[in-house]
Design a protein around this motif. Sequence first.
Motif, PDB file in Angstrom:
ATOM      1  N   PRO A   6       0.802  -1.227   0.000  1.00 20.18           N
ATOM      2  CA  PRO A   6       0.000   0.000   0.000  1.00 20.18           C
ATOM      3  C   PRO A   6       0.838   1.282   0.000  1.00 20.18           C
ATOM      4  O   PRO A   6       0.357   2.327  -0.430  1.00 20.18           O
ATOM      5  N   ASP A   7       2.084   1.210   0.449  1.00 22.02           N
ATOM      6  CA  ASP A   7       2.941   2.393   0.448  1.00 22.02           C
ATOM      7  C   ASP A   7       3.321   2.830  -0.963  1.00 22.02           C
ATOM      8  O   ASP A   7       3.727   3.970  -1.175  1.00 22.02           O
ATOM      9  N   LYS A   8       3.220   1.922  -1.929  1.00 22.46           N
ATOM     10  CA  LYS A   8       3.555   2.247  -3.318  1.00 22.46           C
ATOM     11  C   LYS A   8       2.361   2.781  -4.102  1.00 22.46           C
ATOM     12  O   LYS A   8       2.509   3.245  -5.221  1.00 22.46           O
ATOM     13  N   ASP A   9       1.179   2.716  -3.518  1.00 23.67           N
ATOM     14  CA  ASP A   9      -0.048   3.138  -4.193  1.00 23.67           C
ATOM     15  C   ASP A   9      -0.270   4.621  -3.934  1.00 23.67           C
ATOM     16  O   ASP A   9      -0.450   5.035  -2.790  1.00 23.67           O
ATOM     17  N   LYS A  10      -0.252   5.441  -4.999  1.00 24.70           N
ATOM     18  CA  LYS A  10      -0.384   6.897  -4.850  1.00 24.70           C
ATOM     19  C   LYS A  10      -1.630   7.398  -5.567  1.00 24.70           C
ATOM     20  O   LYS A  10      -1.893   7.026  -6.701  1.00 24.70           O
ATOM     21  N   LYS A  11      -2.366   8.269  -4.902  1.00 29.32           N
ATOM     22  CA  LYS A  11      -3.467   8.993  -5.535  1.00 29.32           C
ATOM     23  C   LYS A  11      -2.898  10.338  -5.963  1.00 29.32           C
ATOM     24  O   LYS A  11      -2.467  11.138  -5.132  1.00 29.32           O
ATOM     25  N   ILE A  26      -6.846   9.747 -10.488  1.00 25.12           N
ATOM     26  CA  ILE A  26      -5.677   9.239 -11.201  1.00 25.12           C
ATOM     27  C   ILE A  26      -4.795   8.607 -10.137  1.00 25.12           C
ATOM     28  O   ILE A  26      -4.445   9.256  -9.151  1.00 25.12           O
ATOM     29  N   GLN A  27      -4.486   7.339 -10.331  1.00 22.54           N
ATOM     30  CA  GLN A  27      -3.707   6.550  -9.373  1.00 22.54           C
ATOM     31  C   GLN A  27      -2.430   6.049 -10.048  1.00 22.54           C
ATOM     32  O   GLN A  27      -2.409   5.846 -11.265  1.00 22.54           O
ATOM     33  N   GLN A  28      -1.406   5.833  -9.242  1.00 25.23           N
ATOM     34  CA  GLN A  28      -0.167   5.250  -9.750  1.00 25.23           C
ATOM     35  C   GLN A  28       0.372   4.278  -8.711  1.00 25.23           C
ATOM     36  O   GLN A  28       0.430   4.609  -7.520  1.00 25.23           O
ATOM     37  N   GLU A  33       2.577   3.047 -14.816  1.00 25.00           N
ATOM     38  CA  GLU A  33       1.884   4.095 -15.557  1.00 25.00           C
ATOM     39  C   GLU A  33       0.678   4.599 -14.763  1.00 25.00           C
ATOM     40  O   GLU A  33      -0.092   3.806 -14.234  1.00 25.00           O
ATOM     41  N   PRO A  34       0.501   5.915 -14.664  1.00 28.95           N
ATOM     42  CA  PRO A  34      -0.700   6.445 -14.003  1.00 28.95           C
ATOM     43  C   PRO A  34      -1.950   6.020 -14.777  1.00 28.95           C
ATOM     44  O   PRO A  34      -1.947   5.976 -16.006  1.00 28.95           O
ATOM     45  N   LYS A  35      -3.016   5.720 -14.041  1.00 30.35           N
ATOM     46  CA  LYS A  35      -4.262   5.252 -14.644  1.00 30.35           C
ATOM     47  C   LYS A  35      -5.449   5.888 -13.944  1.00 30.35           C
ATOM     48  O   LYS A  35      -5.368   6.277 -12.785  1.00 30.35           O
ATOM     49  N   VAL A  36      -6.576   5.945 -14.667  1.00 24.41           N
ATOM     50  CA  VAL A  36      -7.808   6.510 -14.122  1.00 24.41           C
ATOM     51  C   VAL A  36      -8.588   5.417 -13.407  1.00 24.41           C
ATOM     52  O   VAL A  36      -8.737   4.310 -13.921  1.00 24.41           O
ATOM     53  N   GLN A  37      -9.074   5.748 -12.233  1.00 23.34           N
ATOM     54  CA  GLN A  37      -9.930   4.830 -11.471  1.00 23.34           C
ATOM     55  C   GLN A  37     -11.298   5.473 -11.311  1.00 23.34           C
ATOM     56  O   GLN A  37     -11.411   6.646 -10.949  1.00 23.34           O
ATOM     57  N   ILE A  38     -12.347   4.704 -11.588  1.00 27.67           N
ATOM     58  CA  ILE A  38     -13.720   5.154 -11.373  1.00 27.67           C
ATOM     59  C   ILE A  38     -14.215   4.491 -10.104  1.00 27.67           C
ATOM     60  O   ILE A  38     -14.279   3.275 -10.021  1.00 27.67           O
TER      61      ILE A  38
END
Length: 85
Positions: A6-11, A26-28, A33-38
Amino acid sequence: MPGYDPDKDKKIKEWKNEETGLLISIQQYGEGEPKVQIGPRILKKKDGTDRAPSKAGRLSVEDIMWLYDIIDEVKDELSGMVGPE
């Protein structure tokens, strides 16, 4: 192979529909690669406080109209983070 960290998960950026509680972000993860989360969806309790997050589920017309209104901003943010293919 290591598991999820979880420490690697960035909003990076977030938008919230105040009427329906739907979040778009947008999460990375790590150097990925940054990606869009709905989702998720954060609804309000009767006392006005936030309930626990729930899945976005099916989108209403209000959700779609709001997404349509912000999609260019989301696309521009994401395009600035992702290099050309």
